[in-house]
Design an enzyme around this catalytic site. Structure first.
Site, mmCIF file in Angstrom:
data_model
loop_
_atom_site.group_PDB
_atom_site.id
_atom_site.type_symbol
_atom_site.label_atom_id
_atom_site.label_comp_id
_atom_site.label_asym_id
_atom_site.label_seq_id
_atom_site.Cartn_x
_atom_site.Cartn_y
_atom_site.Cartn_z
ATOM 1 N N SER A 112 0.835 -1.197 0.000
ATOM 2 C CA SER A 112 0.000 0.000 0.000
ATOM 3 C C SER A 112 0.876 1.258 0.000
ATOM 4 C CB SER A 112 -0.957 -0.048 1.197
ATOM 5 O OG SER A 112 -1.977 0.910 1.079
ATOM 6 N N LEU A 113 0.699 2.143 0.958
ATOM 7 C CA LEU A 113 1.547 3.330 1.061
ATOM 8 C C LEU A 113 3.019 2.938 1.126
ATOM 9 C CD1 LEU A 113 2.204 6.337 1.669
ATOM 10 C CD2 LEU A 113 1.605 5.867 4.067
#
Length: 390
Positions: free
Chosen positions: A221-222
């Site tokens: 994700s991030l």
């Protein structure tokens, strides 16, 4: 500095072996392009950012050993390392990995509110170091910083979705009528407190400690997007799982990239994105005021990625519905990468990695130099949800 001192202490107990041995992880020759010097890279970036001037850079090809992203076990192990960035050894959400990679050191956990966290994994002979970066935690001490970085990196303009988001925006670059000031956005992204800037310092520390080792970056994700941005900055292999599009953030960060066509031939950063098509987040599809992401206070609007993408067709092969709950790393590991008996493409256990040079982000926005007319800053409100992203 605390991280660097900790690693110096730990490294003193590890003697490097000149013979590369990566246990069960498969490697393959990988060509990466790096500027002649990091000083020249940062000078060119500074001139582009502050003076709007370009400076030619000399790019040098380097042949290294990178991860074999066509091997399902290698991908699954890298995904497990990415999942472990969310936890400490012994926690219930810690994933077992191959014994040859059991040496790891956490970073960022000494500060309860430090959002930039993860682990450094080392091969048994210290020849390869893997930096695993944590993604977004929705509810916890790092949630506020995670959301701030998400909305600044992956929104079209300061996380402005509609008028109701006036209290959630993360910068003052919106002007009006779908116009956004580019210079303002670039300045917002270079704050020292942002995760990208913290990551640059950490990678420099790892280069100092392991000058002869191969360094890979991974994350979910991030964390995966940050791995891709840092990999592009330093010319390192990066594997990102279920990450929002970071190509627009790379442009706003003014990262110098070798020309796609030139004396060195075609170029793509050694970045591989791995995601499945039932997850709307890496496809930039969790958008709009009625979406779960927007209701949770996240503007994850970008979909264009650096490098190449491996896309698993879980919608047709597994019958999954598009659902943000499929974003979790556990499903990616256990139900996709470690799935038995699934032929994802004809004759392939892993889909072919492909680039998307025609991808366009934020097509309805106009970006340019629009000085003045700044809005007041209202901060970034937080709305809790019940979705677990790791």
């Amino acid at each position: 500095m605390l991280f660097l001192l900790t690693l110096i202490t730990l490294v003193s107990f590890v003697i490097a072996d000149p013979t590369p041995a990566l246990g069960s992880l498969k490697v393959r020759p990988t060509t990466v392009y790096r500027p002649r010097s990091q000083d020249a890279f940062h000078r060119a970036r500074w001139r582009s950012l502050h003076l709007e001037e370009s400076e030619p850079l000399e790019w040098v090809p380097h042949d290294i050993l990178g991860p074999d992203v066509e091997d399902p076990h290698t991908l699954a192990q890298l995904a497990r390392m990415s999942g472990n960035a969310y936890a400490l050894p012994g926690n219930k959400n810690w994933y077992e990995i191959d014994h040859s990679w059991n040496t790891s050191f956490p970073f960022g956990y000494e500060d309860s509110e430090n959002g930039f966290r993860g682990h450094v994994f080392m091969s048994s002979n210290n020849s390869t170091v893997i930096l695993s970066i944590k993604g977004t935690t929705l509810q916890g001490p790092t949630s506020k910083q995670d959301k701030y970085n998400d909305n600044l990196l992956f929104s079209c303009c300061c996380a402005r979705v509609d008028f109701s988001w006036v209290f959630r925006k993360v910068c003052d670059c919106y002007r009006n009528s779908w116009r956004c000031d580019n210079t303002c956005l670039s300045k917002a992204l270079i704050e020292d407190s942002l995760f990208y800037s913290v990551g640059v310092k950490l990678v420099n520390d790892l280069f100092f400690l392991y000058p002869t080792a191969n360094l890979w970056l991974v994350g979910h994700s991030l964390g995966g997007a940050l791995a891709a941005l840092l990999g592009t900055t330093f010319g390192l292999p990066a594997v990102a799982f279920e990450s929002p599009g970071e190509h627009l953030a790379a442009q706003r960060l003014h990262l110098p990239i070798p020309p796609a066509h030139g004396p060195l031939g075609p170029f793509l950063p050694a970045v591989t994105h791995v995601y499945h098509n039932a997850d709307p987040i890496p496809q930039g599809a969790c958008t709009g005021i009625g979406s779960v992401c927007a209701q949770g206070g996240y503007a994850l609007e970008t979909r264009c990625h650096l490098g190449k993408s491996i896309i698993f067709d879980t919608v047709n092969k597994l019958g999954w519905k598009v659902d943000v709950r499929k974003h979790v790393i556990r499903d990616v590991i256990t139900k996709v990468l470690e799935a038995e008996g699934v032929e994802w493409e004809e004759g392939r256990r892993v889909p072919l990695a492909r680039a998307d040079p025609d991808c366009v982000d934020c097509f309805k926005w106009e970006f340019g130099e629009f000085p003045g007319g700044k809005e007041n800053s209202f901060g970034n409100a937080s709305i809790s949800t019940n979705i677990n992203l790791h």
